[in-house]
Scaffold this active site. Structure first.
Site, PDB file in Angstrom:
ATOM      1  N   GLU A  66     -32.708  10.253  14.139  1.00  0.00           N
ATOM      2  CA  GLU A  66     -32.888  10.651  12.830  1.00  0.00           C
ATOM      3  C   GLU A  66     -32.036   9.369  11.548  1.00  0.00           C
ATOM      4  O   GLU A  66     -31.952   8.764  11.848  1.00  0.00           O
ATOM      5  CB  GLU A  66     -31.682  11.314  11.834  1.00  0.00           C
ATOM      6  CG  GLU A  66     -32.034  13.426  12.594  1.00  0.00           C
ATOM      7  CD  GLU A  66     -33.334  13.291  12.195  1.00  0.00           C
ATOM      8  OE1 GLU A  66     -34.801  12.722  11.580  1.00  0.00           O
ATOM      9  OE2 GLU A  66     -34.018  14.828  12.832  1.00  0.00           O
ATOM     10  N   ARG A 121     -33.767  27.919   5.286  1.00  0.00           N
ATOM     11  CA  ARG A 121     -35.024  28.255   5.643  1.00  0.00           C
ATOM     12  C   ARG A 121     -34.137  29.590   6.246  1.00  0.00           C
ATOM     13  O   ARG A 121     -34.588  31.526   5.947  1.00  0.00           O
ATOM     14  CB  ARG A 121     -35.238  27.796   6.945  1.00  0.00           C
ATOM     15  CG  ARG A 121     -36.611  28.618   7.295  1.00  0.00           C
ATOM     16  CD  ARG A 121     -37.356  27.885   8.484  1.00  0.00           C
ATOM     17  NE  ARG A 121     -36.016  27.744   9.915  1.00  0.00           N
ATOM     18  CZ  ARG A 121     -35.648  28.209  10.753  1.00  0.00           C
ATOM     19  NH1 ARG A 121     -36.215  29.483  11.007  1.00  0.00           N
ATOM     20  NH2 ARG A 121     -34.521  27.704  11.116  1.00  0.00           N
ATOM     21  N   CYS A 150     -27.416  20.396   8.777  1.00  0.00           N
ATOM     22  CA  CYS A 150     -26.938  18.572   9.800  1.00  0.00           C
ATOM     23  C   CYS A 150     -28.021  17.875   8.313  1.00  0.00           C
ATOM     24  O   CYS A 150     -27.421  16.230   8.828  1.00  0.00           O
ATOM     25  CB  CYS A 150     -28.482  19.141  10.807  1.00  0.00           C
ATOM     26  SG  CYS A 150     -28.100  19.567  12.743  1.00  0.00           S
ATOM     27  N   HIS A 171     -30.873  14.941  16.341  1.00  0.00           N
ATOM     28  CA  HIS A 171     -31.196  16.214  16.829  1.00  0.00           C
ATOM     29  C   HIS A 171     -31.828  16.148  18.276  1.00  0.00           C
ATOM     30  O   HIS A 171     -32.668  15.252  18.641  1.00  0.00           O
ATOM     31  CB  HIS A 171     -32.427  16.683  16.397  1.00  0.00           C
ATOM     32  CG  HIS A 171     -31.613  16.982  14.412  1.00  0.00           C
ATOM     33  ND1 HIS A 171     -32.122  16.893  13.582  1.00  0.00           N
ATOM     34  CD2 HIS A 171     -31.011  18.458  14.721  1.00  0.00           C
ATOM     35  CE1 HIS A 171     -31.956  17.526  12.433  1.00  0.00           C
ATOM     36  NE2 HIS A 171     -31.020  18.736  13.057  1.00  0.00           N
TER      37      HIS A 171
END
Ligand code: PCA
Length: 207
Positions: free
Chosen positions: A79, A89, A142, A160
């Protein structure tokens, strides 16, 4: 010289999180000169960042690598960016479900990881481990942890990882064996920590 390596507890109805399983495997096989500290972070907005900050204050690590699960991907994602946004979500493990909220109302819109991601990517590719540099860590816990990490000013970043075989959601998604995930994390750490000199200063980033 201390390296802090974190994974996450399970979330989203799963009973395991490959990020923590892989972190434990890396720790089991640790043979680098740095002292390795590992921790399992809660998948809870606010709490995860607080725990990370407490670990940084306690251990004063020279390098921090946080690892989390990003189901649906087939590769390790290095990342590059954390954004100042919580937009969940699904509820986190405390039931919180922030939407369209700033993580820090006074903070910058984003932070960039300064780790040599492309050098790590090259080494992962050489090792036959699928990986890519990612421009979004999402807007869930995260990303919030990466934002807090980069805001702390400590050298660090985030990886990830895909689902592991056997997870519930893995029936319909790509997976990576935890051993392979762990090998990839170790390759990334070798790239990042290899740049820490013995006195704890950093060589210039080469990428
Ligand atoms: N993945 C989630 C949070 C915890 C984890 O392992 C995320 O990508 O935000």
């Amino acid at each position: 010289v201390t390296v802090l390596l974190t994974g996450f507890e399970p979330f989203g109805g799963e009973t395991s999180n490959p990020s923590w399983d892989a972190v434990q495997l890396v720790a089991e096989h640790w043979d680098r000169p740095e002292e390795l500290v590992t921790a399992e972070l809660p998948v809870v907005f606010g709490e995860a960042e607080r725990m990370l900050r407490a670990l940084i204050a306690e251990h004063e690590p020279h390098l921090v690598l946080c690892v989390g699960q990003a189901g649906g991907n087939a590769d390790l994602r290095l990342e590059r960016v954390a954004v100042n946004l919580a937009d969940a979500r699904i509820p986190d493990n405390s039931g919180a479900h922030p939407m369209d909220e700033a993580l820090d109302p006074h903070g910058p819109a984003a932070y960039l990881s300064e780790l040599p991601l492309k050098a790590a990517l090259a080494r992962l590719t050489d090792a036959g481990i699928p990986a890519s540099v990612s421009l979004s860590a999402g807007t869930f816990v995260c990303n919030a942890v990466l934002y807090a990490l980069l805001a702390s000013g400590v050298r660090g970043g985030f990886v990830h990882v895909p689902y592991a075989p056997g997870q519930i959601a893995a029936a319909d998604a790509p997976t990576m064996e935890v051993a392979q995930t762990a090998r990839g994390i170790r390759v990334a750490l070798d790239t990042y920590a290899g740049r820490i000199s013995r006195v704890g200063t950093y060589e210039a980033s080469l990428d």
